[in-house]
Design a protein around this motif. Structure first.
Motif, PDB file in Angstrom:
ATOM      1  N   GLN A  65     -26.104 -49.850  32.765  1.00  0.00           N
ATOM      2  CA  GLN A  65     -25.714 -50.292  34.113  1.00  0.00           C
ATOM      3  C   GLN A  65     -24.601 -49.412  34.664  1.00  0.00           C
ATOM      4  O   GLN A  65     -24.622 -49.014  35.824  1.00  0.00           O
ATOM      5  CB  GLN A  65     -25.237 -51.755  34.071  1.00  0.00           C
ATOM      6  CG  GLN A  65     -26.362 -52.742  33.826  1.00  0.00           C
ATOM      7  CD  GLN A  65     -25.814 -54.119  33.495  1.00  0.00           C
ATOM      8  OE1 GLN A  65     -24.746 -54.249  32.919  1.00  0.00           O
ATOM      9  NE2 GLN A  65     -26.569 -55.142  33.879  1.00  0.00           N
ATOM     10  N   GLN A 110     -25.969 -46.230  35.722  1.00  0.00           N
ATOM     11  CA  GLN A 110     -26.731 -46.377  36.973  1.00  0.00           C
ATOM     12  C   GLN A 110     -25.804 -46.394  38.185  1.00  0.00           C
ATOM     13  O   GLN A 110     -26.068 -45.731  39.191  1.00  0.00           O
ATOM     14  CB  GLN A 110     -27.556 -47.672  36.904  1.00  0.00           C
ATOM     15  CG  GLN A 110     -28.607 -47.755  38.002  1.00  0.00           C
ATOM     16  CD  GLN A 110     -29.377 -49.068  37.944  1.00  0.00           C
ATOM     17  OE1 GLN A 110     -29.538 -49.656  36.873  1.00  0.00           O
ATOM     18  NE2 GLN A 110     -29.840 -49.519  39.106  1.00  0.00           N
ATOM     19  N   ILE A 111     -24.699 -47.138  38.085  1.00  0.00           N
ATOM     20  CA  ILE A 111     -23.738 -47.180  39.187  1.00  0.00           C
ATOM     21  C   ILE A 111     -23.220 -45.773  39.460  1.00  0.00           C
ATOM     22  O   ILE A 111     -23.161 -45.305  40.599  1.00  0.00           O
ATOM     23  CB  ILE A 111     -22.536 -48.103  38.837  1.00  0.00           C
ATOM     24  CG1 ILE A 111     -22.993 -49.557  38.705  1.00  0.00           C
ATOM     25  CG2 ILE A 111     -21.444 -47.998  39.900  1.00  0.00           C
ATOM     26  CD1 ILE A 111     -21.949 -50.481  38.061  1.00  0.00           C
ATOM     27  N   GLU A 164     -24.548 -42.934  38.762  1.00  0.00           N
ATOM     28  CA  GLU A 164     -25.587 -42.034  39.287  1.00  0.00           C
ATOM     29  C   GLU A 164     -25.821 -42.270  40.774  1.00  0.00           C
ATOM     30  O   GLU A 164     -25.936 -41.337  41.564  1.00  0.00           O
ATOM     31  CB  GLU A 164     -26.875 -42.254  38.495  1.00  0.00           C
ATOM     32  CG  GLU A 164     -27.863 -41.093  38.649  1.00  0.00           C
ATOM     33  CD  GLU A 164     -29.197 -41.387  37.962  1.00  0.00           C
ATOM     34  OE1 GLU A 164     -29.179 -42.055  36.905  1.00  0.00           O
ATOM     35  OE2 GLU A 164     -30.239 -40.969  38.498  1.00  0.00           O
ATOM     36  N   GLU A 165     -25.861 -43.550  41.165  1.00  0.00           N
ATOM     37  CA  GLU A 165     -26.054 -43.890  42.583  1.00  0.00           C
ATOM     38  C   GLU A 165     -24.985 -43.253  43.465  1.00  0.00           C
ATOM     39  O   GLU A 165     -25.235 -42.911  44.615  1.00  0.00           O
ATOM     40  CB  GLU A 165     -26.023 -45.410  42.770  1.00  0.00           C
ATOM     41  CG  GLU A 165     -27.343 -46.084  42.434  1.00  0.00           C
ATOM     42  CD  GLU A 165     -27.215 -47.604  42.363  1.00  0.00           C
ATOM     43  OE1 GLU A 165     -26.191 -48.138  42.864  1.00  0.00           O
ATOM     44  OE2 GLU A 165     -28.118 -48.243  41.792  1.00  0.00           O
ATOM     45  N   LEU A 166     -23.793 -43.151  42.882  1.00  0.00           N
ATOM     46  CA  LEU A 166     -22.688 -42.599  43.671  1.00  0.00           C
ATOM     47  C   LEU A 166     -22.619 -41.075  43.557  1.00  0.00           C
ATOM     48  O   LEU A 166     -21.796 -40.437  44.208  1.00  0.00           O
ATOM     49  CB  LEU A 166     -21.357 -43.207  43.216  1.00  0.00           C
ATOM     50  CG  LEU A 166     -21.203 -44.709  43.511  1.00  0.00           C
ATOM     51  CD1 LEU A 166     -20.022 -45.275  42.727  1.00  0.00           C
ATOM     52  CD2 LEU A 166     -21.013 -44.959  45.008  1.00  0.00           C
ATOM     53  N   LEU A 181     -24.804 -54.972  39.079  1.00  0.00           N
ATOM     54  CA  LEU A 181     -25.652 -54.193  39.981  1.00  0.00           C
ATOM     55  C   LEU A 181     -25.812 -54.822  41.358  1.00  0.00           C
ATOM     56  O   LEU A 181     -26.382 -54.231  42.259  1.00  0.00           O
ATOM     57  CB  LEU A 181     -27.012 -53.938  39.334  1.00  0.00           C
ATOM     58  CG  LEU A 181     -26.929 -53.115  38.037  1.00  0.00           C
ATOM     59  CD1 LEU A 181     -28.300 -52.915  37.431  1.00  0.00           C
ATOM     60  CD2 LEU A 181     -26.239 -51.771  38.267  1.00  0.00           C
ATOM     61  N   SER A 221     -18.881 -41.833  47.635  1.00  0.00           N
ATOM     62  CA  SER A 221     -19.798 -40.715  47.373  1.00  0.00           C
ATOM     63  C   SER A 221     -19.515 -39.519  48.286  1.00  0.00           C
ATOM     64  O   SER A 221     -19.583 -38.369  47.852  1.00  0.00           O
ATOM     65  CB  SER A 221     -21.261 -41.152  47.457  1.00  0.00           C
ATOM     66  OG  SER A 221     -21.478 -41.939  48.593  1.00  0.00           O
ATOM     67  N   SER A 255     -18.147 -49.982  42.389  1.00  0.00           N
ATOM     68  CA  SER A 255     -19.347 -49.417  43.006  1.00  0.00           C
ATOM     69  C   SER A 255     -19.059 -48.963  44.418  1.00  0.00           C
ATOM     70  O   SER A 255     -19.893 -48.354  45.065  1.00  0.00           O
ATOM     71  CB  SER A 255     -20.435 -50.481  43.037  1.00  0.00           C
ATOM     72  OG  SER A 255     -19.925 -51.613  43.719  1.00  0.00           O
TER      73      SER A 255
END
Lengths: 476, 405
Positions: free
Chosen positions: B13, B16-17, B19-21, B69, B89, B123
């Motif tokens: 998790q 994933q956070i 990577e999204e950023l 998430l 980001s 996030s």
């Protein structure tokens, strides 16, 4: 507890005496505080069973409790080796009355007395040399005045024998139970000596009751217990003159003070303490004030390597009042961690705390206080004022007050200031012809005046003189 | 210690956070390290007096509160001329080096369990970058929380001789999905004020009263620099917050706080300042009101270091209690290691003055109205210290609204 009782039954008096003799040398080298040690102390004092039982219970609690730890800024107690405490008790029993002669005292202590300008005979008394004799005379004179009124003032060991019922009811039951903290438990197990003051209803003891000589008359004073009971509408001022430093090899002082302030009674407890600088001073002092009673604590903390002492008052009855006035002075290598605790548990109760501290030459003073106002203690008010004066940059001064307020209708105020000695003030006094030292001393005397003016003149003079000596750096 | 969160929280998790950023490797590592450290970290310090802990953080069930998430939120950012106010980001794209330099330099990611949790899971966030010589007014960040948990991270970097005023608000969205277990909001703010730089950071927390809120705001003030904080707490079920400044050069800090607790709200508020250099000044002012069975716990620390010559440090904390079920605890602490110091602190707790009330009612004012006026008046000395007009007005409105509920 029941096992204690069983054990007691099994051990008859003779056997215990025998044991005492046999184990004598074991005490001097033995490690740790044991049940046997306690039995011997109790036996030696010819105490009733219940007192022995209380001692043994306290011992158990002591053994189970952790050292006070994790308090921010608290003195380092790692040197206080519990296993080393007991061996010191034995020689104490054997050598009541303190040092054999003036010459046996450490130089530092002799020096202090010389500098205080105390005459030779008095020096001997104050330092504990032959003090037993002196103290008895002092007590005798006072008793004549008070006996007619029913006032009792005697040493605590004697009180256990002669006023058993009163002591049994009040001794470490409601006020300072041994479970309060590790050193209260230790005290409960090994206590010895101290003062017992009982003032009957509607009686005013006009002059202060002083345990000045008394404190030094018994070597066991390191664990002395003071029990003061002031019945309804009585009034007494008790002064403990610990201003003579302790000299013995003891490095731990763990006293206990319990004060019962009856309805409408007024008790003042004043002390000036100046323990030698190898002493850990870990005391528990507490008062319970009934309705409209007034408790006043006045204390000056000068000596010791480390002090942890927070005299507490429980304002139990409506309209009860508590006043704390304290001064702490920490010089080189000293950590004086002191303050005040007040529990407002009834309506219309009032408290004031006035704390002054001075730190110098790397000394550390802490004010650590707690004011608790319980739900239902309506119209209570408290005001806390702490001022710290610092002499140099090696010193430390912390103020850590805690206020827990559970009642709406209250008036709570806390104030603290810290500052260095004012350059301008010093300059002003110098320009009037005083030298630097005298100027600073005069400023300090002014700073602590609110404390000294609460003390009888001889104590005030002594406190001032002690502070002057500290400031000259002439004491070890 | 606390392992309960792990059932719900995995390294995947966290990856994933990250990577999204679009995060760089070092940051992912920092997160994973923080996640791994949870095992051994303690809860933030709370004040303890014999027999009681003033705030019980261990009682919170983080497993049910945190959903790593799900981080629905709305974010408004208003920037000012010459200053970059960027989403996380965006900031990583354009100011990657700046972030790498400063991230975690002011607030240790592994300072305690809750900061580590924040580091692992944040996030969303904002980077405010004020270049040398730029004066920026009115930067605004508004966070509306719509999820069960939200982890926010804000980094402010003010370069030499710059100045910036930032106003942050946190609230719960009207259409936030209902939750039974409560919500968890966590915010970490790091502010770096360079030489002669001035940072003013105001925050107004008005989260819904099912929200558990943890926040740390901490600034480092460089030579001739200023870091000022305004901290308004109105919402949340429980708030544990610490507002801190380290004065590392000849610098200044002001921490102004206001809170108003009602129902069974619990505020654990810290104001802390470390004087580490010569010629530093600090002023800590907090005022709060409690009603119903609300509770406030306040700790103020003024720590004067050995080398902090010529220090001035002041602290005041005042609490007004409007009900008998409320509780106000306070511990203003002075820790002084340098004697060339002028320091003071004070704290008071009291109720609405009966005489004032009597005076006003005798002039024909309805008792309820009179009381409200007095409570509003009580906040005035603190509101006067709030230099940001908009924040002051918002606070005033929220206080007035709460009084008239």
């Amino acid at each position: 507890m029941s096992s204690d009782q069983d054990h007691l039954k099994e051990t008859d008096t003779e056997a215990r005496f025998e044991f005492k003799k046999e184990e004598k040398s074991a005490f001097e080298t033995g490690k740790g505080l044991t049940e046997e040690t306690i039995r011997v102390i109790s036996e030696d004092k010819d105490e009733p069973e219940w007192m022995l039982e209380r001692r043994l219970r306290a011992l158990k609690q002591f053994q189970q409790m952790p050292m006070p730890d994790g308090w921010p800024g608290a003195p380092d107690l790692s040197e206080v080796d519990i296993d080393q405490i007991v061996p010191y008790i034995r020689p104490d029993i054997e050598t009541r009355g303190g040092a054999d002669s003036w010459e046996d005292l450490p130089e530092e202590i002799q020096d202090t007395f010389d500098k205080l300008g105390i005459p030779e005979a008095e020096k001997n008394a104050l330092s504990g040399v032959g003090a037993q004799y002196e103290s008895e005379i002092v007590y005798q004179n006072m008793q004549e005045q008070w006996e007619e009124k029913g006032v009792i003032f005697c040493d605590m060991d004697k009180a256990v024998q002669e006023h058993e019922e009163i002591v049994k009811e009040h001794f470490m039951t409601k006020c300072v139970p041994p479970s309060d903290n590790k050193f209260a438990a230790l005290h409960g197990a090994v206590w010895s000596g101290g003062s017992f003051v009982y003032v009957p209803e509607d009686t005013t003891v006009e002059m202060p009751v002083q345990a000045y000589f008394r404190m030094n008359s018994e070597g066991m004073g390191q664990f002395e217990h003071t029990l003061i009971i002031a019945e309804e509408n009585s009034e007494v001022h008790y002064i403990e003159g610990c201003s003579a430093p302790k000299y013995s090899a003891f490095n731990l002082h763990s006293g206990g003070v319990e004060v019962f302030v009856g309805e409408g009674a007024h008790v003042q407890y004043s002390t000036v303490q100046n323990w030698s600088k190898n002493t850990y001073n870990l005391n528990t002092k507490r008062a319970i004030a009934e309705a409209d009673g007034t408790m006043e604590w006045v204390s000056g903390s000068m000596g010791s390597k480390a002090t942890m002492l927070y005299p507490a008052t429980i304002l139990k009855g409506p309209g009860a009042t508590d006043n704390h006035i304290t001064i702490a002075f920490a010089g080189e290598g000293q950590n004086i961690d002191t303050g005040a605790k007040v529990y407002h548990n009834a309506p219309d109760t009032k408290s004031t705390i006035e704390s002054k501290s001075i730190s110098k030459d790397g000394g550390r003073t802490n004010y650590r206080g707690l004011v608790h106002i319980a739900d239902g203690a309506e119209n209570s008010s408290t005001s806390v004022e702490c001022d710290a004066l610092m002499f140099d940059n090696d010193s430390t001064s912390d103020t850590m007050p805690y206020m827990e307020i559970q009642e709406q209708k209250v008036d709570v105020a806390h104030e603290a200031t810290v500052g260095k000695i004012g350059d301008e003030d010093v300059f002003y006094l110098q320009s009037r012809g005083l030298d630097d030292d005298d100027a600073k001393q005069m400023i300090v005397a002014g700073f602590i005046e609110p404390i000294t003016e609460e003390l009888p003149i001889e104590y005030a003079v002594e406190l001032n003189r002690l502070i002057e000596l500290e400031m000259e750096g002439s004491l070890g | 210690m606390s392992t309960q969160v792990h059932a719900n929280l995995t390294a995947e998790q966290v990856a994933q956070i990250s990577e999204e950023l679009g995060e760089p490797e070092w940051l992912l590592e920092t997160r994973q390290d923080a996640l791994a450290a949870l095992e051994d970290l303690d809860m933030p310090d709370v004040i303890k007096t014999p027999g009681r802990e003033w705030t019980n953080l261990d009682a919170l069930d983080y497993e049910t509160l945190v959903d790593p998430l799900d981080h629905a939120q709305e974010k408004d950012r208003v920037d000012a001329e010459g200053v970059d106010v960027l989403s996380w980001s965006e900031a990583l794209d354009t100011h990657g080096d700046l972030i790498e330099e400063h991230f975690g330099s002011v607030v240790d990611p592994q300072r305690n369990y809750l900061t580590a949790l924040s580091t692992a899971l944040f996030s969303a966030g904002t980077v405010v970058y004020v270049p040398e010589g730029v004066d920026a007014e009115d930067v605004k960040i508004r966070t509306t929380m719509n999820s069960r948990s939200l982890f926010n991270y804000t980094l402010v970097v003010a370069e030499e001789s710059s100045s910036v005023t930032i106003l942050e608000r946190q609230a719960t969205g009207d259409d936030a999905k209902p939750v039974d277990e409560g919500r968890y909001y966590s915010g970490v703010v790091e502010a770096v004020a360079g030489e002669n730089a001035h940072v003013q950071y105001g925050a107004l927390q008005n989260l819904s009263e099912e929200t558990y809120n943890f926040s740390v705001k901490r600034g480092h003030a460089g030579r001739y620099g200023t870091v000022n904080w305004i901290e308004g707490n109105i919402g949340s079920r429980l708030t544990k917050t610490s507002v801190e400044t380290r004065l590392v050069g000849d610098s200044e800090s002001q921490i102004v706080g206001a809170f108003f607790g009602h129902n069974d709200q619990h505020f654990d508020l810290g104001s802390r300042v470390w004087h580490e250099a010569e010629n530093t000044t600090a002023d800590l002012v907090t005022r709060g009101v409690l009603r119903d069975s609300a509770r406030s716990v306040y700790e103020g620390v003024q720590d004067v270091g050995r080398d902090a010559w010529n220090t001035s440090s002041y602290q005041r904390e005042n609490t007004l209690m409007l009900s008998d079920e409320s509780e106000a605890d306070a511990s203003p602490k002075l820790i002084i290691n340098n004697h060339d110091t002028e320091a003071s602190h004070s704290a008071t707790v009291g109720q609405v003055d009966e005489e004032d009330l009597f005076y006003m009612t005798s002039r024909g004012i309805d008792p309820e109205v009179a009381k409200n006026l007095l409570v509003e008046g009580f906040f005035v000395p603190v509101l006067e210290e709030v230099a940001v007009d908009e924040l002051r007005e918002d606070l005033q409105d929220l206080i007035a609204a709460r009084l008239r509920e």
